[in-house]
Design a protein around this motif. Structure first.
Motif: not given
Length: 110
Positions: A15, A17-18
């Motif tokens: 992930d 974007d995290s």
């Protein structure tokens, strides 16, 4: 004193974007892995990021030749970056400075 090796490394995140991808966090992640695997590493560590691309999630860093095996082992065993599952892929290794634009075939380690 031995020479240096340059590694072109790509970070693959489940992930992307995290996480906050910065050179300081990357170095910390690698140094933490080295410490966890090999114990206290002390002053023998020469690990310097010379190029960084947060967009491509790639970085090139310089490491002393005598420390190269330990760094490659530590990188291959990292499974999380800021608590997000990941893995690091070494794209190329060279005794000469690397660049993102150059083709990997030019930089085969001897």
């Amino acid at each position: 004193m031995s020479g240096y090796q340059y590694l072109d490394v790509k970070l693959k995140l489940r992930d992307p974007d995290s996480v906050t991808l910065t050179p300081v966090f990357l170095c910390g992640c690698i140094l933490n892995s080295l410490t966890n695997i090999f114990g206290e590493i002390g002053g023998q560590t020469t690990l310097e990021i010379v190029k960084f691309s947060s967009t491509d999630k790639r970085f090139i860093f310089r490491v002393s030749e005598d420390f190269l095996k330990r760094v490659r082992i530590a990188i291959s065993l990292i499974g999380y970056y800021q608590e997000v599952p990941c893995h690091f892929q070494v794209l190329s290794t060279s005794q000469k400075p690397l660049d993102f634009e150059a083709t990997p075939e030019e930089f085969i380690a001897f």
